[in-house]
Design a protein around this motif. Structure first.
Motif, PDB file in Angstrom:
ATOM      1  N   GLY A  67       0.773  -1.234   0.000  1.00 32.31           N
ATOM      2  CA  GLY A  67       0.000   0.000   0.000  1.00 32.31           C
ATOM      3  C   GLY A  67       0.800   1.277   0.000  1.00 32.31           C
ATOM      4  N   LEU A  68       2.127   1.185  -0.066  1.00 35.72           N
ATOM      5  CA  LEU A  68       2.944   2.395  -0.106  1.00 35.72           C
ATOM      6  C   LEU A  68       3.032   2.919  -1.533  1.00 35.72           C
ATOM      7  CD1 LEU A  68       5.862   1.460   2.320  1.00 35.72           C
ATOM      8  CD2 LEU A  68       4.042   3.103   2.738  1.00 35.72           C
ATOM      9  N   GLU A  69       2.858   4.223  -1.669  1.00 37.95           N
ATOM     10  CA  GLU A  69       2.902   4.878  -2.971  1.00 37.95           C
ATOM     11  C   GLU A  69       4.153   5.753  -3.062  1.00 37.95           C
ATOM     12  OE1 GLU A  69       0.795   4.355  -5.377  1.00 37.95           O
ATOM     13  OE2 GLU A  69      -0.517   3.035  -4.189  1.00 37.95           O
ATOM     14  N   PRO A  70       4.539   6.130  -4.292  1.00 35.58           N
ATOM     15  CA  PRO A  70       5.663   7.063  -4.426  1.00 35.58           C
ATOM     16  C   PRO A  70       5.469   8.309  -3.566  1.00 35.58           C
ATOM     17  CG  PRO A  70       5.095   6.159  -6.559  1.00 35.58           C
ATOM     18  CD  PRO A  70       4.041   5.671  -5.600  1.00 35.58           C
ATOM     19  N   GLU A  71       6.562   8.703  -2.911  1.00 36.57           N
ATOM     20  CA  GLU A  71       6.636   9.853  -2.002  1.00 36.57           C
ATOM     21  C   GLU A  71       6.110   9.560  -0.607  1.00 36.57           C
ATOM     22  OE1 GLU A  71       5.394  13.607  -3.623  1.00 36.57           O
ATOM     23  OE2 GLU A  71       6.135  13.109  -5.624  1.00 36.57           O
ATOM     24  N   ASP A  72       5.466   8.401  -0.387  1.00 38.71           N
ATOM     25  CA  ASP A  72       5.163   7.994   0.985  1.00 38.71           C
ATOM     26  C   ASP A  72       6.481   7.774   1.733  1.00 38.71           C
ATOM     27  OD1 ASP A  72       2.415   8.078   0.809  1.00 38.71           O
ATOM     28  OD2 ASP A  72       2.191   5.938   0.379  1.00 38.71           O
ATOM     29  N   ARG A  73       6.429   7.901   3.049  1.00 39.01           N
ATOM     30  CA  ARG A  73       7.646   7.739   3.849  1.00 39.01           C
ATOM     31  C   ARG A  73       7.539   6.495   4.729  1.00 39.01           C
ATOM     32  NH1 ARG A  73       6.797  13.234   3.181  1.00 39.01           N
ATOM     33  NH2 ARG A  73       5.470  13.574   5.000  1.00 39.01           N
ATOM     34  N   ILE A  74       8.683   5.810   4.853  1.00 33.41           N
ATOM     35  CA  ILE A  74       8.757   4.599   5.666  1.00 33.41           C
ATOM     36  C   ILE A  74       9.948   4.708   6.607  1.00 33.41           C
ATOM     37  CG2 ILE A  74      10.027   3.412   3.818  1.00 33.41           C
ATOM     38  CD1 ILE A  74       8.880   0.767   4.887  1.00 33.41           C
ATOM     39  N   LEU A  75       9.710   4.395   7.875  1.00 30.92           N
ATOM     40  CA  LEU A  75      10.763   4.438   8.888  1.00 30.92           C
ATOM     41  C   LEU A  75      11.457   3.079   8.957  1.00 30.92           C
ATOM     42  CD1 LEU A  75      11.213   6.991  10.626  1.00 30.92           C
ATOM     43  CD2 LEU A  75      10.090   5.790  12.511  1.00 30.92           C
ATOM     44  N   LEU A  76      12.788   3.077   8.902  1.00 35.17           N
ATOM     45  CA  LEU A  76      13.559   1.843   9.023  1.00 35.17           C
ATOM     46  C   LEU A  76      14.329   1.882  10.335  1.00 35.17           C
ATOM     47  CD1 LEU A  76      15.049   1.511   5.408  1.00 35.17           C
ATOM     48  CD2 LEU A  76      12.885   0.586   6.299  1.00 35.17           C
ATOM     49  N   VAL A  77      13.887   1.080  11.293  1.00 33.27           N
ATOM     50  CA  VAL A  77      14.532   1.009  12.603  1.00 33.27           C
ATOM     51  C   VAL A  77      15.124  -0.387  12.729  1.00 33.27           C
ATOM     52  CG1 VAL A  77      14.274   1.518  15.053  1.00 33.27           C
ATOM     53  CG2 VAL A  77      12.705   2.557  13.410  1.00 33.27           C
ATOM     54  N   ILE A  78      16.172  -0.631  11.962  1.00 31.19           N
ATOM     55  CA  ILE A  78      16.728  -1.976  11.845  1.00 31.19           C
ATOM     56  C   ILE A  78      18.245  -1.923  11.949  1.00 31.19           C
ATOM     57  CG2 ILE A  78      14.804  -2.855  10.495  1.00 31.19           C
ATOM     58  CD1 ILE A  78      16.384  -2.415   7.973  1.00 31.19           C
ATOM     59  N   GLY A  79      18.854  -3.086  12.151  1.00 31.60           N
ATOM     60  CA  GLY A  79      20.293  -3.170  12.317  1.00 31.60           C
ATOM     61  C   GLY A  79      21.034  -3.279  11.000  1.00 31.60           C
ATOM     62  N   ASP A  80      22.351  -3.475  11.112  1.00 30.82           N
ATOM     63  CA  ASP A  80      23.211  -3.605   9.939  1.00 30.82           C
ATOM     64  C   ASP A  80      23.248  -5.064   9.486  1.00 30.82           C
ATOM     65  OD1 ASP A  80      23.662  -0.954  10.455  1.00 30.82           O
ATOM     66  OD2 ASP A  80      25.838  -1.073  10.299  1.00 30.82           O
ATOM     67  N   THR A  81      22.268  -5.440   8.670  1.00 31.79           N
ATOM     68  CA  THR A  81      22.203  -6.765   8.057  1.00 31.79           C
ATOM     69  C   THR A  81      21.844  -6.569   6.590  1.00 31.79           C
ATOM     70  OG1 THR A  81      19.831  -7.144   8.382  1.00 31.79           O
ATOM     71  CG2 THR A  81      21.286  -7.667  10.245  1.00 31.79           C
ATOM     72  N   ILE A  82      21.735  -7.650   5.848  1.00 31.39           N
ATOM     73  CA  ILE A  82      21.387  -7.567   4.438  1.00 31.39           C
ATOM     74  C   ILE A  82      20.060  -6.850   4.222  1.00 31.39           C
ATOM     75  CG2 ILE A  82      20.282  -9.836   4.475  1.00 31.39           C
ATOM     76  CD1 ILE A  82      22.183  -8.219   1.508  1.00 31.39           C
ATOM     77  N   LEU A  83      19.144  -6.913   5.211  1.00 30.17           N
ATOM     78  CA  LEU A  83      17.840  -6.282   5.034  1.00 30.17           C
ATOM     79  C   LEU A  83      17.915  -4.755   4.991  1.00 30.17           C
ATOM     80  CD1 LEU A  83      15.307  -8.480   7.025  1.00 30.17           C
ATOM     81  CD2 LEU A  83      15.272  -7.921   4.594  1.00 30.17           C
ATOM     82  N   PHE A  84      18.974  -4.185   5.534  1.00 33.76           N
ATOM     83  CA  PHE A  84      19.059  -2.721   5.476  1.00 33.76           C
ATOM     84  C   PHE A  84      19.193  -2.244   4.031  1.00 33.76           C
ATOM     85  CE2 PHE A  84      19.701   1.274   7.829  1.00 33.76           C
ATOM     86  CZ  PHE A  84      20.069   2.086   6.772  1.00 33.76           C
ATOM     87  N   PRO A  85      20.222  -2.654   3.280  1.00 28.89           N
ATOM     88  CA  PRO A  85      20.287  -2.179   1.892  1.00 28.89           C
ATOM     89  C   PRO A  85      19.117  -2.648   1.045  1.00 28.89           C
ATOM     90  CG  PRO A  85      21.927  -3.897   2.270  1.00 28.89           C
ATOM     91  CD  PRO A  85      21.375  -3.508   3.607  1.00 28.89           C
ATOM     92  N   VAL A  86      18.578  -3.842   1.329  1.00 26.64           N
ATOM     93  CA  VAL A  86      17.455  -4.346   0.550  1.00 26.64           C
ATOM     94  C   VAL A  86      16.241  -3.426   0.710  1.00 26.64           C
ATOM     95  CG1 VAL A  86      15.758  -6.213   0.433  1.00 26.64           C
ATOM     96  CG2 VAL A  86      18.205  -6.743   0.471  1.00 26.64           C
ATOM     97  N   LEU A  87      15.908  -3.062   1.944  1.00 35.32           N
ATOM     98  CA  LEU A  87      14.749  -2.207   2.183  1.00 35.32           C
ATOM     99  C   LEU A  87      15.025  -0.753   1.811  1.00 35.32           C
ATOM    100  CD1 LEU A  87      13.513  -3.748   5.532  1.00 35.32           C
ATOM    101  CD2 LEU A  87      12.145  -3.538   3.444  1.00 35.32           C
ATOM    102  N   PHE A  88      16.204  -0.273   2.129  1.00 32.65           N
ATOM    103  CA  PHE A  88      16.553   1.120   1.830  1.00 32.65           C
ATOM    104  C   PHE A  88      16.523   1.360   0.317  1.00 32.65           C
ATOM    105  CE2 PHE A  88      19.673   4.525   1.041  1.00 32.65           C
ATOM    106  CZ  PHE A  88      19.199   5.508   1.889  1.00 32.65           C
TER     107      PHE A  88
END
Length: 523
Positions: A67-88
């Motif tokens: 449900g996220l659209e362009p220009e929507d904002r998402i908070l990433l409160v995660i550690g330094d793992t592969i999921l950080f660059p994947v989600l970012f």
């Protein structure tokens, strides 16, 4: 040796090649779709560039399907793992705006940022889930909170793996906001800093390529975390742009955890902060660092004491490229250079940046060795602070960014840190830099860390006061106080010595390693 301060014409020519339709995630990974070389190593294994690219495209699809659209904002409160660059990068690839945050923030800080940023979604690590749920409980805008339990665990990882790697068309432009970073708050409440897609490309070209010379054979470990500007460049955008391998440490970077990683993965590039370099040298395991094979190191977040820089290079054989950067300019804009290092200085302007010093009236200071406020012109400057117009106008003035840092420049063009504008003190009619006094204290064998702040005596006259953390094996005694005062008098002008010295177990710092002197002034 006089250095050139004007922006390099070659950098300006390069900037003209950035197309209007531009997405930094695509810029980093589009040419590595079939690259089987390792891109990331975390505590669970290694991932090739081909795997990373596919995961990023799956994440872009998953976030849009949620449900996220362009220009929507998402908070990433995660550690330094592969999921950080994947989600970012997945969010950016889909035109969604990620906002990475330090997982160790307090509930009230999270609540403030959630309301201030108006995020629609949050991804949080399992360990911080309760805190995030509590902080978001009063928000009417947050639509969902997803948990990071690893790439193959329940939560966001499963959603990503289940999504199709749909290659969305590029619908962003180079001057569009790609992501936000919240300033580290060394002088108060953090501010939302909005960065454009092209800003990342500028830092890659100007610092990673033209100063560090990062190459595909490098293995990069940044103890500085991915959630803030310095670590984001070191551990994500710089290595990916070069086709190098990034090594991630999800745990807190203690001397033991860092030495364990350095001696097991053998990075060629190590990015740290001054307090960590000092702690590594003080560790009984420090001799192990001599054989890890480092090629080069970087330091930022706080000025590097010259004694620390020299000792670390003598031990490891790797020079430390100390520099000055900021969240507002995304990465380092003043730096020493390989083969051109003056420990104690922040170096010279990075190619593509121009620096000058101004006095209290805003006039340029031409005279060498004169303290003034540092202002910087560079193409990685943020668009501004979110919902803080007055602060934006005070910091971003045309092409110039006012850093709030006091510096002096020597006759060769090298810049030396003097302190934050609100940290400077006038003693006996003379300006005193806290960093100068701190550097003198740190060169004493008993001192691990030091912070100096202005303090008023019984006559309401300002004098330096020092907070000191002693090295293991030394006792914080009255005799040591007298010894330190005499020691500083022997190294600096007599009015600069600390009239008071208070021993503490640790100094208050931001997540970037900056000492929060404003907290000590009120101690």
């Amino acid at each position: 040796m006089k250095v050139e301060e004007r922006p390099s014409a070659a950098v300006e020519d390069w900037l003209a090649t950035i197309p209007k339709a531009f997405n930094i995630a695509d810029y980093l990974l589009a040419d590595r779709v079939e690259d089987t070389n390792a891109a990331v190593t975390d505590t669970n294994g290694s991932y090739s560039y081909r795997e990373l690219n596919e995961l990023v495209l799956r994440a872009a699809t998953a976030l849009r399907e949620m449900g996220l659209e362009p220009e929507d904002r998402i908070l990433l409160v995660i550690g330094d793992t592969i999921l950080f660059p994947v989600l970012f990068l997945g969010a950016i690839r889909a035109g969604i705006v990620p906002i990475p945050l330090n997982p160790l923030l307090a509930v009230e800080d999270f609540r403030y940022i959630i309301e201030d940023s108006r995020v629609k979604a949050i991804v949080t690590s399992g360990s911080e889930a309760e805190k995030i749920e509590q902080a978001a409980s009063t928000s009417t805008r947050v639509k969902w909170i997803e948990h990071d339990n690893g790439l193959h665990g329940p939560g966001i990882g499963n959603r990503i793996l289940a999504a199709a790697p749909y290659d969305l068309p590029i619908a962003t432009v180079s001057d569009e906001v790609a992501f936000w970073l919240y300033s580290s708050g060394s002088t108060g409440r953090p501010k939302g800093v909005r960065h454009l897609h092209r800003n990342v490309a500028v830092t890659i070209e100007c610092f990673s390529q033209r100063v560090l010379g990062l190459r595909s054979s490098d293995v990069v470990f940044s103890a500085a975390k991915l959630f803030f500007a310095y670590g984001l460049g070191n551990g994500l955008t710089f290595p990916f742009a070069a086709g190098a391998r990034a090594v991630y440490l999800d745990a807190r970077p203690t001397p033991d955890s860092v030495i364990d990683l350095l001696t097991s993965t053998y990075p060629t590039v190590f990015c740290g902060v001054p307090t960590l370099f000092a702690s590594l040298l003080a560790s009984p395991r420090a001799p192990e660092l001599a054989d890890v094979g480092l090629r080069i190191c970087t330091s930022a977040g706080e000025a590097l004491p010259p004694e620390i820089g020299r000792r670390f290079e003598e031990l490891t054989g790797a020079p430390i490229i100390d520099g000055l950067g900021s969240t507002e300019l995304l990465h380092i804009f003043l730096a020493n250079r390989p083969g051109q290092i003056r420990y104690g200085s922040s170096g010279i302007p990075v190619p593509g940046y121009e620096a000058r010093l101004v006095d209290e009236d805003g006039l340029t200071i031409e005279k060498a060795d004169t303290i003034g406020e540092l202002v910087v012109r560079g193409y990685s400057a943020a668009e501004g602070y979110w919902n803080q117009r007055d602060r934006s106008l005070a910091t971003f003035r045309g092409h110039w960014t006012h850093t709030g840092d006091k510096y002096l420049r020597d006759s060769d063009g090298f810049y030396y840190y003097a302190g934050r504008s609100d940290d400077m003190m006038k003693v006996s009619g003379n300006w005193v830099s806290p960093f100068e006094v701190e550097s003198a204290l740190i060169s004493h064998p008993a001192v691990l860390e030091a912070a100096v702040v202005p303090w008023s005596d019984v006559d309401a006259l300002v004098k330096p006061k020092a907070y000191v953390v002693v090295r293991p094996g030394f006792e914080p005694t009255a005799e040591l106080i007298r010894d330190l005062q005499v020691f500083v008098k022997g190294h600096l002008a007599p009015w600069k010595y600390p009239r008071w010295i208070e021993f503490v177990d640790e100094l208050p710092k931001t997540a970037t390693g900056k000492i929060q002197r404003f907290k000590l002034r009120g101690a």
